[in-house]
Design a protein around this motif. Sequence first.
Motif, PDB file in Angstrom:
ATOM      1  N   SER A   1      40.965  35.234  47.942  1.00  0.00           N
ATOM      2  CA  SER A   1      42.124  35.916  47.370  1.00  0.00           C
ATOM      3  C   SER A   1      41.859  37.394  47.092  1.00  0.00           C
ATOM      4  CB  SER A   1      42.555  35.219  46.070  1.00  0.00           C
ATOM      5  OG  SER A   1      42.951  33.887  46.315  1.00  0.00           O
ATOM      6  N   ILE A   2      40.618  37.855  47.335  1.00  0.00           N
ATOM      7  CA  ILE A   2      40.318  39.282  47.143  1.00  0.00           C
ATOM      8  C   ILE A   2      40.808  40.096  48.344  1.00  0.00           C
ATOM      9  CG2 ILE A   2      38.464  40.936  46.591  1.00  0.00           C
ATOM     10  CD1 ILE A   2      36.801  38.626  45.581  1.00  0.00           C
TER      11      ILE A   2
ATOM     12  N   GLY B   1      42.384  42.363  50.973  1.00  0.00           N
ATOM     13  CA  GLY B   1      43.248  43.519  50.768  1.00  0.00           C
ATOM     14  C   GLY B   1      42.877  44.357  49.557  1.00  0.00           C
ATOM     15  N   TYR B   2      41.964  43.842  48.714  1.00  0.00           N
ATOM     16  CA  TYR B   2      41.599  44.566  47.495  1.00  0.00           C
ATOM     17  C   TYR B   2      40.080  44.676  47.347  1.00  0.00           C
ATOM     18  CZ  TYR B   2      46.496  43.981  46.366  1.00  0.00           C
ATOM     19  OH  TYR B   2      47.863  44.027  46.417  1.00  0.00           O
ATOM     20  N   VAL B   3      39.377  44.613  48.489  1.00  0.00           N
ATOM     21  CA  VAL B   3      37.918  44.739  48.468  1.00  0.00           C
ATOM     22  C   VAL B   3      37.513  46.176  48.122  1.00  0.00           C
ATOM     23  CG1 VAL B   3      35.806  44.570  49.848  1.00  0.00           C
ATOM     24  CG2 VAL B   3      37.610  42.861  50.130  1.00  0.00           C
ATOM     25  N   THR B   4      38.221  47.145  48.716  1.00  0.00           N
ATOM     26  CA  THR B   4      37.883  48.566  48.488  1.00  0.00           C
ATOM     27  C   THR B   4      38.008  48.969  47.023  1.00  0.00           C
ATOM     28  OG1 THR B   4      38.560  49.130  50.744  1.00  0.00           O
ATOM     29  CG2 THR B   4      38.421  50.933  49.151  1.00  0.00           C
ATOM     30  N   PRO B   5      39.162  48.693  46.353  1.00  0.00           N
ATOM     31  CA  PRO B   5      39.232  49.057  44.925  1.00  0.00           C
ATOM     32  C   PRO B   5      38.217  48.305  44.072  1.00  0.00           C
ATOM     33  CG  PRO B   5      41.194  47.817  45.581  1.00  0.00           C
ATOM     34  CD  PRO B   5      40.468  48.197  46.826  1.00  0.00           C
ATOM     35  N   SER B   6      37.838  47.087  44.484  1.00  0.00           N
ATOM     36  CA  SER B   6      36.825  46.329  43.736  1.00  0.00           C
ATOM     37  C   SER B   6      35.470  47.023  43.806  1.00  0.00           C
ATOM     38  CB  SER B   6      36.706  44.902  44.293  1.00  0.00           C
ATOM     39  OG  SER B   6      37.914  44.199  44.158  1.00  0.00           O
ATOM     40  N   ILE B   7      35.085  47.456  45.013  1.00  0.00           N
ATOM     41  CA  ILE B   7      33.797  48.146  45.193  1.00  0.00           C
ATOM     42  C   ILE B   7      33.816  49.502  44.494  1.00  0.00           C
ATOM     43  CG2 ILE B   7      32.254  49.180  46.903  1.00  0.00           C
ATOM     44  CD1 ILE B   7      33.141  46.949  48.831  1.00  0.00           C
TER      45      ILE B   7
ATOM     46  N   ALA C   1      42.730  46.054  41.591  1.00  0.00           N
ATOM     47  CA  ALA C   1      42.002  44.964  42.252  1.00  0.00           C
ATOM     48  C   ALA C   1      42.275  43.621  41.589  1.00  0.00           C
ATOM     49  CB  ALA C   1      40.504  45.269  42.235  1.00  0.00           C
ATOM     50  N   SER C   2      42.245  43.585  40.251  1.00  0.00           N
ATOM     51  CA  SER C   2      42.430  42.311  39.543  1.00  0.00           C
ATOM     52  C   SER C   2      43.864  41.805  39.664  1.00  0.00           C
ATOM     53  CB  SER C   2      42.041  42.451  38.073  1.00  0.00           C
ATOM     54  OG  SER C   2      42.816  43.449  37.437  1.00  0.00           O
ATOM     55  N   ALA C   3      44.842  42.731  39.575  1.00  0.00           N
ATOM     56  CA  ALA C   3      46.244  42.328  39.730  1.00  0.00           C
ATOM     57  C   ALA C   3      46.511  41.841  41.153  1.00  0.00           C
ATOM     58  CB  ALA C   3      47.172  43.496  39.386  1.00  0.00           C
ATOM     59  N   GLY C   4      45.895  42.511  42.131  1.00  0.00           N
ATOM     60  CA  GLY C   4      46.042  42.078  43.523  1.00  0.00           C
ATOM     61  C   GLY C   4      45.399  40.729  43.772  1.00  0.00           C
ATOM     62  N   PHE C   5      44.232  40.518  43.164  1.00  0.00           N
ATOM     63  CA  PHE C   5      43.555  39.217  43.273  1.00  0.00           C
ATOM     64  C   PHE C   5      44.437  38.101  42.722  1.00  0.00           C
ATOM     65  CE2 PHE C   5      41.062  36.175  40.680  1.00  0.00           C
ATOM     66  CZ  PHE C   5      40.435  35.471  41.703  1.00  0.00           C
TER      67      PHE C   5
ATOM     68  N   GLN D   1      42.368  36.231  36.407  1.00  0.00           N
ATOM     69  CA  GLN D   1      42.581  37.665  36.605  1.00  0.00           C
ATOM     70  C   GLN D   1      41.771  38.472  35.596  1.00  0.00           C
ATOM     71  OE1 GLN D   1      46.692  38.929  36.430  1.00  0.00           O
ATOM     72  NE2 GLN D   1      46.155  41.075  36.185  1.00  0.00           N
ATOM     73  N   MET D   2      41.804  38.040  34.322  1.00  0.00           N
ATOM     74  CA  MET D   2      41.041  38.726  33.282  1.00  0.00           C
ATOM     75  C   MET D   2      39.538  38.633  33.555  1.00  0.00           C
ATOM     76  SD  MET D   2      43.200  40.105  31.279  1.00  0.00           S
ATOM     77  CE  MET D   2      42.097  40.562  29.948  1.00  0.00           C
ATOM     78  N   SER D   3      39.094  37.483  34.030  1.00  0.00           N
ATOM     79  CA  SER D   3      37.673  37.295  34.328  1.00  0.00           C
ATOM     80  C   SER D   3      37.234  38.181  35.477  1.00  0.00           C
ATOM     81  CB  SER D   3      37.404  35.826  34.680  1.00  0.00           C
ATOM     82  OG  SER D   3      37.614  35.019  33.562  1.00  0.00           O
ATOM     83  N   TYR D   4      38.074  38.269  36.504  1.00  0.00           N
ATOM     84  CA  TYR D   4      37.740  39.120  37.657  1.00  0.00           C
ATOM     85  C   TYR D   4      37.682  40.586  37.221  1.00  0.00           C
ATOM     86  CZ  TYR D   4      37.705  41.060  42.356  1.00  0.00           C
ATOM     87  OH  TYR D   4      37.351  41.742  43.496  1.00  0.00           O
TER      88      TYR D   4
END
Length: 396
Positions: free
Chosen positions: A8-9, A11-17, A81-85, A125-128
């Motif tokens: 589920s990450i 599309g949001y790998v870049t903002p996570s990194i 990233a978390s909202a997208g996840f 979401q909060m945990s991520y």
Amino acid sequence: MLKKLSKSIRGYVTPSILTMIFMIGEVIIECLIPFITANLVNQIKAGVELTVLLKTGLVLVLLAVISLCCGGTGAFTCAKASAGFAKNLRHNVFSRIQSFSFQNIDKFSTSSLVTRLTTDITNLQMSYMMLIRTAIRSPFMFVFAIIMAYKMGGSLATTFVIVIPFLVFGLILIARNAMPAFRRVFKKYDRLNESVEENVRAMRVVKGFSREDYEKQKFTDAATDICKDFTKAERIVALNGPIMQICLYFNMIFVLVVGSKLTITSMGQTIDIGQISAMLTYGMQILMSLMMLSQIYVMLTMSVESMKRVCEVLDEEPNLHNPENPIYSVADGSIEFKNVSFKYSKNAKKYALSDINLKIKSGMTVGVIGGTGSSKSSLVQLIPRLYDVTEGSVLV
């Protein structure tokens, strides 16, 4: 479970990194500022030119601005990233539910599925968010602050050998006692949502039979039950504050008393005022990072239960399957039940329908009459294959 949820990450790998990089940058700068400030204090004490003071001041301002930018940008990318996840995970779960048969839905219950799509995914979401931000920031802060504290304070940093084990032991003890209460809450949310759902869907029935008081009491009991568990858990978690204060003040007193003695006896050669101020700052950073780690531990432990509940939905296999060569068109609307028996669960002791043989020709109007609970709806639901028969066959 982690492998399944990590999909589920997408599309949001870049903002996570980027969040992780910005957090590391913020930590490095925050650990450098007390070091530069301590040297500046010592220089001022020894007597320093105004130009040097201004240059160092500008460097500190620049570092503070960069740290602020790293923190602010990291917060933005983390939220994205978390909202997208959570968005992707809700989509995955909702799509999975669409493939379920009525029997699959009965297994979870509608209220439980609603809780999993809302409360449980919000917890994940909060945990991520904490994993890619606080869980990166706190360990790095802890390590860098320890290194800088020993570099600046030397033997004075031994205060952390006393404080850290005490704080860690206290935080783990608190988390372990609070977790059982947090785990119980999630199952009770299902009961609360079930009460709401039944009332909203059957409002006419409730009012028609004047059952408002009964339903209010039922909802109040469910809400009170959740409140008791949350209150118990939060009361335990609230002990984090006093333990943190004890460690903080012990560290402050130890650094001030021992540091002042060393400064006086060594005439500032072993340790000076600048190092003492830096030690106080690093002590605060170390203790705060441990505090954050304890909150991460609590949040992640809470989320394990949510993770299991969400993965149960994703792992559930629809129990309605097409045959090898399915037929998608029918000649007419004729229906035939051949020796049909049906029960809602494989473990059920009694059949809802037993040995039903029935033919209805296309165009006929047929009335199915029976008392409440005589399985009229069950019979009709077998025709569009909302449920599969347990024995026999239904031909359309």
